[in-house]
Design a protein around this motif. Structure first.
Motif, PDB file in Angstrom:
ATOM      1  N   THR A  41       0.071   2.842  -4.733  1.00 55.53           N
ATOM      2  CA  THR A  41      -1.004   3.993  -4.198  1.00 55.53           C
ATOM      3  C   THR A  41       0.254   4.545  -3.753  1.00 55.53           C
ATOM      4  O   THR A  41       0.908   4.037  -2.093  1.00 55.53           O
ATOM      5  N   TYR A  92       1.119   3.495   3.014  1.00 57.91           N
ATOM      6  CA  TYR A  92       1.314   3.466   2.037  1.00 57.91           C
ATOM      7  C   TYR A  92       2.345   4.593   1.454  1.00 57.91           C
ATOM      8  O   TYR A  92       2.779   4.991   2.288  1.00 57.91           O
ATOM      9  N   GLU A 142       1.683  -4.385  -2.533  1.00 58.31           N
ATOM     10  CA  GLU A 142       0.645  -4.141  -2.352  1.00 58.31           C
ATOM     11  C   GLU A 142      -0.561  -5.795  -2.259  1.00 58.31           C
ATOM     12  O   GLU A 142      -1.451  -5.749  -2.630  1.00 58.31           O
TER      13      GLU A 142
END
Length: 603
Positions: free
Chosen positions: A575, A345, A349
């Motif tokens: 994220t 990350y 996604e």
């Protein structure tokens, strides 16, 4: 000066929204069309506003009476046969009033910028039609102009020629007529036209006849980039609500569309991640030449499309499967495998979104530039209970790139531990030395049987509308499983034909990638002149940038959209980047890239 609003129509295409009210009572972002236009007209100090009513006219009058309580000088003309006539008859019913003063003529199903009415009144010509350069969403009457802005012809729907579209302007359906023009020309022709051809026509047909005469006195006023929209159906309403939304709502509406931004041609989309230099005009011409066949014939099934995909990328057909975009293949891959997956990350996604939270083992780089190496991944995931390791290379949104030799070393490390390595190389053709960076070859796949390579054709090949992607692996069992999981006709004929002819244009594709890397370097230099941006190095077709103090990432996204009609990616939703003020901007062509930098510098 007076205004006449034509509001008699039934608006059938709006369905339930006009079941109990006429079209101009439909709300756009909470405000009825009629209220918006009455507010705009009230600011002009007009002598009166004449509204021609018909369908649900009593409800419209009741609303205006209750809302304005006589503060707006409104008069009415009723069209009792609104269901059997068109707007030419509505205007004919108001012809006496039309001849009493200079007039603004407005159709009631419009939403438009507050600048348009002052613009038309401020033009010195007494008889004006507001017009907009033709765009693909427009329908209805078009006009042609000469160099002096004279309207030389009205072009009805049946005379529209797509090959001439570049010369057309669309009437905005807002006109300014002088009283002498109405008395001496328009009304006499209106009478004659209705008598000869009936009442189920459009009032623009009368203007068309007048412009065929010498010295018609009707000028056009192009509105440039001013916003307007004509609302005939529910999709029109959705687009209008997006165009005229403000602040948070504007950004939200654009973002949740997930594409389809071609419906907003004045907006420049820096979320759009494709090659700006491919396909070539010649390749597009070949596809256009075969349009009729491709539209009316079935595509081939999985066998042929695997053969074509293998031909394009130099891979055995048994090792490759073509998908309806890479997203279809990602869905199949991620939803049909057990165990846990190692994920870096921030990332693209689409992959982790297909997994439950407890099926993800997350690695977040600690470096300030969000970068990481193959060694970083091996150190972190060593001993972790994962069945797969996901590597987006170059990564999205950071642009981080791991050289091919190191990816292969990572692949061997994974193989020794029984871990599948999934490499998404959708952006690899934007990397420096891209010809040597792909993993798509039989030799590489066979040497690494646990390797899975995914590639979106949309990105580097500039054809997102075709919905085309590939997945390759020497694990023939996996490939067969995915082929069974997707539809036999998952690829449309246009995408199939693209793969069929691609190799003829491979040299041009290579040239386009070299052209791209040169423009990326130039764009980077320009972006670095924006003192409040920190631009991360990138080997992809985008830059991830940290905003240093001037705005939050969310504020900047709103400002660019509202002030400049430029859309960027706010990475606060990613994220690993929440609250860190990062944005992502794509690399487009030189003109667009300079437009973005100029906008940023002006802020």
């Amino acid at each position: 000066m007076q205004a006449i609003i034509l509001a008699a129509g039934m608006g059938r295409r709006l369905g339930e929204l006009t079941k109990e009210n006429t079209k101009c009572m439909v709300k756009v972002n909470g405000t009825r069309l009629i209220d918006r236009v009455l507010c705009q007209l009230s600011a002009l100090g007009l002598k009166r506003i004449v509204i021609v009513t018909g369908y649900k006219g009593a409800e419209l009058k009741a609303h205006i009476a209750a809302e304005y309580k006589g503060t707006v000088p409104v008069e009415y003309v009723d069209n009792p046969v609104y269901d059997r006539t068109n707007n030419i008859y509505s205007l004919w019913l108001a012809k006496d009033k039309l001849q009493e003063d200079d007039t603004l003529l407005i159709e009631s199903d419009l939403i438009f910028s507050d600048n348009l009415l002052p613009m038309i009144l401020g033009d010195g010509h007494p008889n004006i039609a507001l017009v907009a350069k033709y765009e693909s969403w427009m329908d209805g009457t078009m006009v042609r102009l000469d160099r002096e802005r004279n309207i030389v012809n009205f072009v009805p729907k049946k005379a529209f020629r797509f090959e001439d579209a570049g010369e057309y302007y669309k009437t905005v359906n807002i006109y300014k007529f002088s009283r002498p023009f109405a008395v001496g020309k328009y009304v006499p022709f209106l009478d004659a036209y209705c008598k000869a051809l009936g009442n189920n026509e459009y009032y623009e047909q009368v203007l068309r006849v007048i412009t065929l005469l010498d010295n018609s006195d009707l000028k056009a006023l192009p509105i440039g980039d001013e916003k307007w929209y004509e609302i005939d159906d529910v999709q029109d309403l959705d687009i209008a609500e997006t165009l005229f939304a403000e602040d948070e709502e504007m950004l939200r509406r654009y973002n949740f569309r997930y594409g389809g931004h071609w419906r907003f041609p004045k907006m420049t989309d820096f979320c759009y991640l494709v090659n700006p230099y491919f396909p070539t005009e010649q390749m597009k011409a070949e596809m256009k030449a075969n349009f009729d066949t491709l539209l009316t014939e079935y595509p081939s099934g999985m066998y042929v499309n695997s053969l074509l995909a293998g031909k394009c990328f130099g891979v055995n057909r048994r090792y490759i499967v073509a998908g309806n975009g890479a997203a279809e293949l990602i869905k199949s891959l991620m939803e049909h495998a057990g165990g846990k997956t190692g994920v870096v990350y921030p990332t693209f996604e689409e992959y982790p979104n297909r997994l439950s939270a407890d099926a993800i083992v997350a690695f977040t780089p600690g470096r300030d530039d969000l970068g990481y190496t193959a060694d970083d991944l091996m150190r972190f995931f060593d001993g972790k209970d994962i069945g797969r390791l996901l590597l987006i290379n170059p990564d999205n949104p950071t642009g981080n790139f791991i050289p091919t030799a190191d990816v292969l070393r990572l692949g061997r490390w994974c193989g020794e531990r029984g871990i599948r390595l999934v490499v998404d190389e959708s952006f690899v053709d934007f990397s420096d030395g891209f010809e040597r960076n792909t993993l798509l070859s039989d030799a590489v796949l066979e040497a690494n049987p646990g390797l899975i390579v995914v590639k979106s054709i949309s990105k580097s090949y500039g054809v997102p509308g075709l919905r085309l992607g590939i997945l390759a692996s020497a694990d023939a069992g996996l490939i067969d499983k995915i082929k069974k999981d997707v539809s036999i006709w998952n690829i449309n004929s246009f995408a199939e034909f693209f793969m069929q002819i691609y190799n003829k244009y491979q040299a041009a594709y290579t040239e386009s990638c070299h052209k791209f890397t040169a423009e990326r370097a130039r764009f980077l230099t320009r972006l670095q002149t924006v003192g409040w941006l920190r631009v991360l190095p990138s080997q992809a077709n985008y830059f991830c940038c940290e905003i240093k103090g001037k705005y939050t990432s969310h504020e900047l996204a709103k400002v660019l959209l509202a002030k400049f009609n430029i859309m960027i990616k706010d990475c606060d939703t990613k994220t690993g980047l929440a609250g860190r003020n990062f944005i992502r901007v794509s690399v487009r062509d030189t003109a667009d890239n300079d437009r973005l930098v100029d906008a940023l510098l002006s802020l």
